[in-house]
Scaffold this motif. Structure first.
Motif, PDB file in Angstrom:
ATOM      1  N   HIS A 196      56.635  69.328 -11.789  1.00 17.75           N
ATOM      2  CA  HIS A 196      55.798  70.223 -12.739  1.00 17.75           C
ATOM      3  C   HIS A 196      56.763  71.208 -13.595  1.00 17.75           C
ATOM      4  O   HIS A 196      57.530  71.859 -12.900  1.00 17.75           O
ATOM      5  N   VAL A 198      57.488  74.483 -15.930  1.00 17.13           N
ATOM      6  CA  VAL A 198      56.863  75.441 -16.712  1.00 17.13           C
ATOM      7  C   VAL A 198      57.753  75.841 -17.768  1.00 17.13           C
ATOM      8  O   VAL A 198      58.874  76.387 -17.555  1.00 17.13           O
ATOM      9  N   SER A 238      55.244  66.545 -15.328  1.00 17.43           N
ATOM     10  CA  SER A 238      54.332  67.180 -16.150  1.00 17.43           C
ATOM     11  C   SER A 238      54.850  68.372 -16.784  1.00 17.43           C
ATOM     12  O   SER A 238      55.668  69.188 -16.046  1.00 17.43           O
ATOM     13  N   HIS A 240      54.131  72.288 -18.430  1.00 19.13           N
ATOM     14  CA  HIS A 240      52.947  73.266 -18.462  1.00 19.13           C
ATOM     15  C   HIS A 240      53.391  74.829 -19.137  1.00 19.13           C
ATOM     16  O   HIS A 240      54.547  74.756 -18.980  1.00 19.13           O
ATOM     17  N   GLN A 245      48.568  76.527 -14.694  1.00 15.49           N
ATOM     18  CA  GLN A 245      48.067  75.183 -15.248  1.00 15.49           C
ATOM     19  C   GLN A 245      48.577  74.249 -14.358  1.00 15.49           C
ATOM     20  O   GLN A 245      48.103  72.905 -14.329  1.00 15.49           O
ATOM     21  N   VAL A 246      49.620  74.570 -13.245  1.00 15.61           N
ATOM     22  CA  VAL A 246      49.987  73.549 -12.214  1.00 15.61           C
ATOM     23  C   VAL A 246      48.900  73.412 -11.313  1.00 15.61           C
ATOM     24  O   VAL A 246      48.395  74.267 -10.701  1.00 15.61           O
TER      25      VAL A 246
END
Length: 484
Positions: A196, A198, A238, A240, A245-246
Motif C-alpha cells: 500500500h 500512500v 494499491s 492511496h 484509506q489503507v
C-alpha cells in the motif's frame, strides 16, 4: 518525502485524521506564556519577520550546524521581475479573500501539494536532475536493510500469512523495490505482503508503478475494476491519498522514510505579549513577507501540548518554536492501528530528539533558496521533532516506542557492513568506488577521508543526522535493532 543527501546538505532525503484530545491543555496561549526566550536549535533564513512589537526578540544563543559543502551558493533570491505563477496568484488570492495572512503551515502545504501547482504533484524532483538525492537513490543497501527490519518484525508477529506493508511518501518507489529484492529469499514473508503506497502525486505514482514493475488487469469485482501487481515478488499494489484509506484488520508494517519532514509546521515567536504565530502575508508591492499574528491562533493548542512535553529549562532558552500538528496526529493514527491490528512502524528522518526552534528550509537545484521566493519551485522541509513523535505515540495504549537512534547505529546493527563487504566481492573498481561512496553517505559522519576526487564532490556522511524510531505492538517485544 541522505530527504535529502546532497546533494541536499541537511541529510542523506527521500535518499511523498483525528486530532488528539485537547482537554488536557489550554485553549489559549496563557499557560505557554510562562516560558521565556532564546534558542537552542535555530536555522536562520533570509526573510525577516515584520514585528508587531516595538522591541525585537532577544538574539538567539545557538544555531544548528548545517553542512553546506555541496551547495553552490548558500542562498538565492530572484529580484528580476517575472510573470507570476498560478500558485503565486492562488496564494495571494487566498490571503486577499481571507482578509489576512495565512499560517506557515498553510503556505507550506499549498507549496508542496497544491493539486495543480504543488512542488511534488507534477514532476520527478529526485536525483541529480531534481532538487535533492535521497538514501534509497544513494545505495541499494538502504532499502535492503529496511527489508531486514521488516522481516524481523514479521517474525516477531508470528509470521502471519497476510500483512499490509505501507510506505508513506514512496518517492520513485526505489526503497520498496530494493526491500522486495533484498527480502526475496524469505519467500513466506514476500508472499504475505499486500503493498500500500500512500502517495498524492500522480507523477510519482507513475514512477512507482514503473519501478515496481507493475502490471494491471481488469477484474470482475471491486470498486476500481482493476488490479495492480508488482512482478518483483507477485504482490498486489494499491495507491492511496492518505493512510486512512489503507484497509484495517490485518497486521501492518508502516515505513515512513523522509515523510515527516515534509509535513507542514506552525512557527511561533516570543513577543512581549506572549507567543505569537508566524504568518505569511502580502506587502504593498505584492511580495510575500512574514508577520506575527495579533491574537492566539488554533495551532496554539498544539503549542500548549508541546510545552507540556518539554522541560521548563528547555523552554526557558527559546524565542522561537516549531510545532507540527500533522506529525502528532499521524503518529497517533499509526499507533492506534498497530495497537489494534499488530505490527510496527519505522520512522527515519533528519531531525532532533528535542524541541525545534526554526528549521524550515527551501532547496532548489541542490541550493538553499529563500522560503518565500517563487513558491512551488523549491522543496520545503523542516526538522522532525522526534521527542514530540515519541510522546504522541506513547499516549496510545498497547504500543511501545523505541529510539530514536542514529541512522548509522540502525543500519550498522542490521548488518550493512557485511552487506557492503559481500557486494565488494563482485565489483569492478568503478562499482567499488560508487559502493564505498554510497556506504559513507549512509553511515559516515562529515567528509569521507578516502575521497581523492574533486573537493566539491566529496561525499558527506549523514549517518548521525538521520534518526530512526520504531513503534510496535507491545505483545511483540522489542524490535531489532533496539534490543540491548
Amino acid at each position: 518525502m541522505l530527504r535529502r543527501a546532497l546533494l541536499r546538505p541537511s541529510a542523506l532525503r527521500r535518499l511523498s485524521s483525528p486530532s488528539p484530545s485537547h482537554s488536557s491543555f489550554p485553549l489559549s496561549l496563557a499557560s505557554v506564556r510562562q516560558c521565556s526566550s532564546s534558542s537552542s536549535s535555530q536555522i536562520p533564513h533570509s526573510h525577516s519577520v515584520e514585528q508587531l512589537e516595538d522591541t525585537p526578540p532577544p538574539p538567539l544563543s545557538a544555531t544548528i550546524s548545517i553542512d553546506r559543502s555541496n551547495l553552490y551558493n548558500p542562498t538565492e533570491h530572484s529580484h528580476e521581475p517575472s510573470a507570476e505563477s498560478e500558485l503565486v496568484k492562488h496564494l495571494k488570492n487566498v490571503i486577499k479573500f481571507r482578509g489576512g495572512p495565512i499560517t506557515v503551515a498553510e503556505y507550506m502545504e499549498e507549496v508542496l501539494t497544491n493539486p495543480k501547482s504543488g512542488y511534488y504533484m507534477n514532476r520527478d524532483v529526485f536525483g541529480k536532475g531534481g532538487d535533492f538525492i535521497t538514501s534509497p537513490e544513494v545505495s541499494q543497501m538502504f532499502g535492503e536493510m529496511i527489508g531486514v527490519w521488516a522481516v524481523c518484525v514479521w517474525e516477531q508477529m508470528g509470521q502471519p500469512d497476510r500483512i499490509n506493508l505501507v510506505e508513506l511518501g514512496p518517492g520513485r518507489g526505489t526503497l520498496m523495490a530494493d526491500l522486495l529484492r533484498g527480502a526475496s529469499k524469505f519467500k513466506n514473508f514476500t508472499a504475505s505482503l499486500a503493498l500500500h503506497l500512500v502517495e498524492c502525486s500522480p507523477a510519482l505514482q507513475k514512477l512507482q508503478y514503473q519501478n515496481l514493475k507493475c502490471t494491471t488487469e481488469e477484474t470482475a469485482d471491486g470498486d476500481s475494476g482493476t488490479r495492480h501487481t508488482s512482478t518483483l515478488a507477485g504482490n498486489p499494489v494499491s495507491w492511496h491519498a492518505m493512510l486512512e484509506q489503507v484497509p484495517t484488520g490485518f497486521p501492518t508494517i508502516v515505513i515512513a522514510h523522509e515523510f515527516y519532514d515534509a509535513l507542514p509546521v506552525h512557527q511561533f515567536q516570543k513577543a512581549s505579549r506572549g507567543w505569537c504565530e508566524k504568518m505569511v502575508d502580502v506587502t504593498e508591492n505584492a511580495s510575500f513577507r512574514f508577520v506575527l499574528s495579533p491574537q492566539p491562533t488554533p495551532a496554539a493548542l498544539y503549542l500548549g501540548q508541546r510545552c507540556k512535553w518539554a522541560k521548563a529549562e528547555e523552554f526557558a532558552k527559546l524565542s522561537q518554536i516549531e510545532v507540527c500538528p500533522k506529525a502528532i496526529d499521524l503518529t497517533q493514527e499509526i499507533a492506534n492501528r498497530i495497537a489494534v491490528d499488530g505490527g510496527g512502524a519505522l520512522i527515519i528522518d533528519y531531525g532532533l530528539n528535542e524541541i525545534i526552534a526554526d528549521s524550515l528550509q527551501a532547496i532548489r537545484k541542490h541550493k538553499f533558496v529563500d522560503i518565500l521566493d517563487d513558491p512551488g519551485s523549491a522543496d520545503l522541509s523542516a526538522y522532525v521533532d522526534f521527542e514530540a513523535v515519541r510522546r504522541s505515540a506513547e499516549e496510545i495504549p498497547n504500543v511501545s516506542v523505541h529510539g530514536p537512534i542514529t541512522q548509522s547505529e540502525f543500519l550498522g546493527s542490521l548488518g550493512i557492513n557485511f552487506r557492503a563487504e559481500a557486494l565488494l566481492q563482485n565489483c569492478n573498481e568503478e562499482q567499488a568506488e560508487s559502493l564505498r561512496t554510497g556506504y559513507w553517505r549512509l553511515v559516515g559522519e562529515g567528509e569521507a577521508t578516502f575521497w581523492e576526487g574533486p573537493d566539491e564532490q566529496t561525499p558527506i556522511g549523514m549517518g548521525t543526522r538521520y534518526l530512526a524510531m520504531a513503534i510496535v505492538n507491545k505483545k511483540q517485544g522489542v524490535p531489532a535493532p533496539y534490543q540491548e
